[in-house]
Structure formats: structure tokens, C-alpha cells
Design a protein around this motif. Sequence first.
Motif, PDB file in Angstrom:
ATOM      1  N   GLU A  64     -36.601 -36.364 -16.189  1.00 46.65           N
ATOM      2  CA  GLU A  64     -38.341 -36.403 -16.843  1.00 46.65           C
ATOM      3  C   GLU A  64     -39.300 -36.355 -15.744  1.00 46.65           C
ATOM      4  N   ALA A  65     -39.903 -36.016 -16.412  1.00 45.64           N
ATOM      5  CA  ALA A  65     -41.441 -35.424 -15.961  1.00 45.64           C
ATOM      6  C   ALA A  65     -41.731 -36.474 -15.155  1.00 45.64           C
ATOM      7  N   SER A  66     -41.432 -38.006 -15.457  1.00 45.39           N
ATOM      8  CA  SER A  66     -41.909 -38.747 -14.485  1.00 45.39           C
ATOM      9  C   SER A  66     -41.722 -39.407 -13.333  1.00 45.39           C
ATOM     10  N   ALA A  67     -39.906 -38.783 -13.723  1.00 45.77           N
ATOM     11  CA  ALA A  67     -39.050 -38.283 -12.173  1.00 45.77           C
ATOM     12  C   ALA A  67     -39.252 -37.684 -10.699  1.00 45.77           C
ATOM     13  N   MET A  68     -40.436 -36.703 -11.672  1.00 50.63           N
ATOM     14  CA  MET A  68     -40.273 -35.371 -10.966  1.00 50.63           C
ATOM     15  C   MET A  68     -41.410 -35.808  -9.620  1.00 50.63           C
ATOM     16  N   ARG A  69     -40.916 -35.110  -8.146  1.00 49.09           N
ATOM     17  CA  ARG A  69     -42.369 -35.528  -7.410  1.00 49.09           C
ATOM     18  C   ARG A  69     -43.518 -34.652  -7.301  1.00 49.09           C
ATOM     19  N   ARG A  70     -44.158 -35.616  -7.076  1.00 46.35           N
ATOM     20  CA  ARG A  70     -45.517 -34.542  -7.309  1.00 46.35           C
ATOM     21  C   ARG A  70     -46.227 -34.308  -5.444  1.00 46.35           C
ATOM     22  N   ARG A  71     -45.867 -32.686  -5.519  1.00 45.19           N
ATOM     23  CA  ARG A  71     -46.835 -32.279  -4.105  1.00 45.19           C
ATOM     24  C   ARG A  71     -48.412 -32.860  -4.203  1.00 45.19           C
ATOM     25  N   GLY A  72     -48.130 -32.895  -2.596  1.00 45.20           N
ATOM     26  CA  GLY A  72     -49.710 -33.045  -3.096  1.00 45.20           C
ATOM     27  C   GLY A  72     -50.956 -34.262  -3.236  1.00 45.20           C
ATOM     28  N   PHE A  73     -50.357 -35.114  -3.921  1.00 43.48           N
ATOM     29  CA  PHE A  73     -50.609 -36.274  -4.227  1.00 43.48           C
ATOM     30  C   PHE A  73     -51.536 -37.329  -3.468  1.00 43.48           C
ATOM     31  N   LEU A  74     -51.449 -37.627  -2.610  1.00 41.98           N
ATOM     32  CA  LEU A  74     -52.224 -37.439  -1.398  1.00 41.98           C
ATOM     33  C   LEU A  74     -52.865 -37.249  -0.521  1.00 41.98           C
ATOM     34  N   ALA A  75     -53.404 -35.688  -0.946  1.00 41.25           N
ATOM     35  CA  ALA A  75     -54.102 -34.197  -0.461  1.00 41.25           C
ATOM     36  C   ALA A  75     -55.432 -35.412  -0.035  1.00 41.25           C
ATOM     37  N   GLY A  76     -56.164 -35.182   1.324  1.00 41.14           N
ATOM     38  CA  GLY A  76     -57.542 -35.551   1.081  1.00 41.14           C
ATOM     39  C   GLY A  76     -57.204 -37.682   1.625  1.00 41.14           C
ATOM     40  N   GLU A  77     -56.082 -38.050   1.104  1.00 44.35           N
ATOM     41  CA  GLU A  77     -55.934 -39.609   1.411  1.00 44.35           C
ATOM     42  C   GLU A  77     -55.712 -39.779   3.013  1.00 44.35           C
ATOM     43  N   ILE A  78     -55.146 -38.894   3.588  1.00 40.52           N
ATOM     44  CA  ILE A  78     -54.442 -39.577   4.568  1.00 40.52           C
ATOM     45  C   ILE A  78     -54.928 -38.379   6.395  1.00 40.52           C
ATOM     46  N   ASP A  79     -54.917 -38.835   7.030  1.00 39.17           N
ATOM     47  CA  ASP A  79     -55.633 -38.222   8.432  1.00 39.17           C
ATOM     48  C   ASP A  79     -54.403 -38.165   9.266  1.00 39.17           C
ATOM     49  N   VAL A  80     -54.376 -37.298  10.095  1.00 41.94           N
ATOM     50  CA  VAL A  80     -52.965 -36.321  11.060  1.00 41.94           C
ATOM     51  C   VAL A  80     -53.775 -36.665  11.826  1.00 41.94           C
ATOM     52  N   PRO A  81     -53.706 -37.416  13.334  1.00 41.11           N
ATOM     53  CA  PRO A  81     -54.091 -36.767  14.290  1.00 41.11           C
ATOM     54  C   PRO A  81     -54.101 -35.658  15.334  1.00 41.11           C
ATOM     55  N   ALA A  82     -54.730 -35.355  16.153  1.00 36.40           N
ATOM     56  CA  ALA A  82     -54.717 -33.636  16.196  1.00 36.40           C
ATOM     57  C   ALA A  82     -53.559 -33.530  16.961  1.00 36.40           C
ATOM     58  N   ASP A  83     -53.172 -34.794  17.486  1.00 35.22           N
ATOM     59  CA  ASP A  83     -52.084 -34.615  19.027  1.00 35.22           C
ATOM     60  C   ASP A  83     -51.189 -35.249  18.265  1.00 35.22           C
ATOM     61  N   PHE A  84     -50.279 -35.471  17.198  1.00 33.24           N
ATOM     62  CA  PHE A  84     -49.018 -36.059  16.195  1.00 33.24           C
ATOM     63  C   PHE A  84     -47.935 -35.300  16.771  1.00 33.24           C
ATOM     64  N   ASP A  85     -48.143 -34.320  17.061  1.00 35.89           N
ATOM     65  CA  ASP A  85     -46.670 -33.567  17.659  1.00 35.89           C
ATOM     66  C   ASP A  85     -46.568 -33.639  18.884  1.00 35.89           C
ATOM     67  N   THR A  86     -47.247 -34.371  20.026  1.00 41.56           N
ATOM     68  CA  THR A  86     -47.316 -35.062  21.264  1.00 41.56           C
ATOM     69  C   THR A  86     -47.963 -36.508  21.066  1.00 41.56           C
TER      70      THR A  86
END
Length: 81
Positions: A45-67
Motif C-alpha cells: 500500500e502507498a502508506s506502507a512504503m518507506r519514504r527515504r529522506g523524510f527527515l532530511a535537515g531535521e537531524i544533526d549528525v556529529p562530525a565525530d560520529f564514527d569515533t
Amino acid sequence: MRTVNIHEAKTHLSRLVEQAANGEPFVIARAGKPLVRVVAIDAPEASAMRRRGFLAGEIDVPADFDTMGSAEIEALFGGSA
């Protein structure tokens, strides 16, 4: 989504149904007015499909996330931290 007229749908029904079964739905129209949508029975169903990028600009990932926390993780596993 592709739109085909009734005449084209009659002429190429086997090919169109095969494409719909493979995930390419289409619309049948009469005189340019959409009448029906043809989709695979197991299509999500259209409502069951996952949308990619729907939180773009909403979340900040720290620069040192990998470490982040690597010293603590090494200590937990007997490393030399």
C-alpha cells in the motif's frame, strides 16, 4: 505511473500485466480521463512504503560520529584505552 488508453491496453494487455506484476503499475484511461489503476496483488500500500529522506535537515549528525565512544568500547572489550 504510466497511463495508457483503452485501445492500447487491449492491444498490449499481456505485456502490460506482466510489467504490473513486476512492480510497474499503470493507469487505463478513456479519452484522457483516468479510469482504473492496475497494480500487482502483492504490491505494498502507498502508506506502507518507506519514504527515504523524510527527515532530511531535521537531524544533526556529529562530525565525530564514527569515533564516538571508541575509548569506552575498547575498554569494554579489553583493549588498551
